[in-house]
Design an enzyme around this catalytic site. Structure first.
Site, PDB file in Angstrom:
ATOM      1  N   ILE A 120     -57.355  -6.543  -3.430  1.00 20.72           N
ATOM      2  CA  ILE A 120     -58.131  -5.310  -3.579  1.00 20.72           C
ATOM      3  C   ILE A 120     -57.552  -4.451  -4.683  1.00 20.72           C
ATOM      4  CG2 ILE A 120     -58.906  -3.213  -2.420  1.00 20.72           C
ATOM      5  CD1 ILE A 120     -58.691  -4.807   0.235  1.00 20.72           C
TER       6      ILE A 120
ATOM      7  N   THR B 295     -58.488   3.829   0.900  1.00 23.44           N
ATOM      8  CA  THR B 295     -59.443   2.918   1.535  1.00 23.44           C
ATOM      9  C   THR B 295     -58.698   1.842   2.325  1.00 23.44           C
ATOM     10  OG1 THR B 295     -59.516   1.562  -0.475  1.00 23.44           O
ATOM     11  CG2 THR B 295     -61.237   3.229  -0.214  1.00 23.44           C
TER      12      THR B 295
ATOM     13  N   ARG C 239     -55.452   2.175   5.094  1.00 26.82           N
ATOM     14  CA  ARG C 239     -55.205   2.537   6.481  1.00 26.82           C
ATOM     15  C   ARG C 239     -54.880   4.020   6.557  1.00 26.82           C
ATOM     16  NH1 ARG C 239     -57.566  -1.243   7.584  1.00 26.82           N
ATOM     17  NH2 ARG C 239     -56.995  -3.095   8.826  1.00 26.82           N
TER      18      ARG C 239
ATOM     19  N   HIS D 214     -65.255   4.501   7.172  1.00 28.56           N
ATOM     20  CA  HIS D 214     -64.637   3.170   7.249  1.00 28.56           C
ATOM     21  C   HIS D 214     -65.618   2.099   6.765  1.00 28.56           C
ATOM     22  CE1 HIS D 214     -60.781   1.836   9.272  1.00 28.56           C
ATOM     23  NE2 HIS D 214     -61.249   0.717   8.783  1.00 28.56           N
TER      24      HIS D 214
ATOM     25  N   ASP E 273     -45.612  -2.343  -6.004  1.00 32.61           N
ATOM     26  CA  ASP E 273     -45.762  -3.347  -4.942  1.00 32.61           C
ATOM     27  C   ASP E 273     -44.383  -3.899  -4.613  1.00 32.61           C
ATOM     28  OD1 ASP E 273     -48.510  -5.255  -4.102  1.00 32.61           O
ATOM     29  OD2 ASP E 273     -46.498  -5.870  -3.502  1.00 32.61           O
TER      30      ASP E 273
END
Length: 334
Positions: free
Chosen positions: A156, A235, A237, A298, A175
């Site tokens: 994503i 988008t 959690r 959501h 990351d």
């Protein structure tokens, strides 16, 4: 192989029913009731249950299901934080998920939230419907030439990086496991640490997993490090963002715009129609009071293509279980 689908809506029935002829060994029944300890008994006589992200697959739910002979929990979503995985493992239950479905759909929704919140498209739409064509309060920013910071560069995050590149943005990635190929291919300009993202990015989008380390990744301290007027998008959690800290950041002007498809305190609202209720002193009501915040329910994943992939992978997992075959490595949780 009998499967009871909990918490289903019309779109679930439509997408799964379309794929079912390809899985003759799987028999499915649908119920709109969500899976909780109270409703788990409905699964009597079934081999498996299927649930979504808003289910309550706690130890109590799992214990009841196991006592009824249910051996498999099919999560028709990527996240499985609703499941007590350790307990499921301890009682010999299998849990599967859909590891990735249309990452582009979520990335496209993320950039749509950014544009809507920053350019006040939601406000402009309402004004024009009332024949108000004034521009006061609608000024936003040009994304071209700005810096995007993407926290979590899996499928994503990588899809969003490509979109941001198309806007002419500099893209920074953060990351725990950097993907050098994204840098080599020019999708991400470079990987940096979180603090650099906070300090340099004009737009920050969250795509990290939620765990003990990432819980409240965005908090008072990290917001203080961000640029004034930063655009923040989530988008992934809700627990990644300390919602009280976010509200303080919005009120102070540090957060210039926020687009949230997920947020702390959303559970009572997810996929529910509450239009005849007064929400009162709730997180949702407070967020909706800000003109520079856009909330969606959501729904970042919610495209025809994603629903088709969810149905195919979920039914494939059910069939594999029925035949005693191994699950795909990325689908199996335990």
């Amino acid at each position: 192989m009998k499967v009871l689908f909990f918490g289903t809506r019309g779109y679930d029935k439509k997408s799964f029913s379309k794929e079912l002829p390809n899985y003759p060994d799987v028999q499915v029944d649908f119920t709109e009731v969500n899976l909780t300890p109270t409703t788990a008994a409905l699964a009597k006589g079934y081999d498996a249950v299927c649930a979504f992200v808003n289910a309550d697959v706690s130890a109590m739910t799992l214990e009841i299901l196991r006592g009824l002979g249910v051996g498999l929990v099919l999560m028709r979503c990527a996240g499985f934080d609703a499941v007590n995985v350790d307990f499921a493992k301890s009682i010999g239950m299998k849990v599967t998920r859909v590891p990735a479905y249309s990452p582009e759909a979520i990335a496209e929704h993320a950039i749509a939230l950014a544009l809507c919140a920053d350019r006040h498209i939601h406000k402009a739409y309402i004004r024009v419907r009332e024949n108000d064509f004034s521009l006061d309060g609608l000024v936003g920013h040009t994304l071209h030439g700005k810096t995007a910071g993407i926290i979590g560069t899996g499928r994503i995050g990588a899809a969003l990086a490509r979109i941001c590149k198309g806007f002419g943005m500099t893209v920074l990635g953060a990351d725990l496991y950097p993907n050098q190929k994204l840098v080599d291919d020019g999708v991400i300009d470079k990987y940096v640490d979180y603090d650099t993202i906070y300090e340099q990015a004009d737009l920050i989008s969250l795509h990290a997993f939620l765990n003990e380390e990432s819980y409240h990744l965005v908090n008072d301290d990290t917001i203080a490090k961000m640029k004034d007027g930063v655009i923040l998008i989530n988008t992934a959690r809700g627990g990644l963002v300390d919602i009280e800290a976010l509200i303080r950041g919005i009120r102070s002007g540090k957060i210039g715009a926020a687009g949230l498809d997920v947020y702390e305190g959303e559970n009572a609202n997810v996929y529910q129609n509450r239009e005849d209720q007064i929400l009162g002193h709730s997180i949702t009501a407070r967020l909706c009071s800000f003109p520079n915040v856009v909330l969606t329910s959501h729904q970042a994943f919610f495209t025809y293509e994603a629903l088709q992939q969810i149905a195919q992978v979920t039914l494939d997992n059910a069939e594999r279980y029925a035949k005693g075959e191994e699950f795909s490595e990325r689908s199996v949780v335990c």
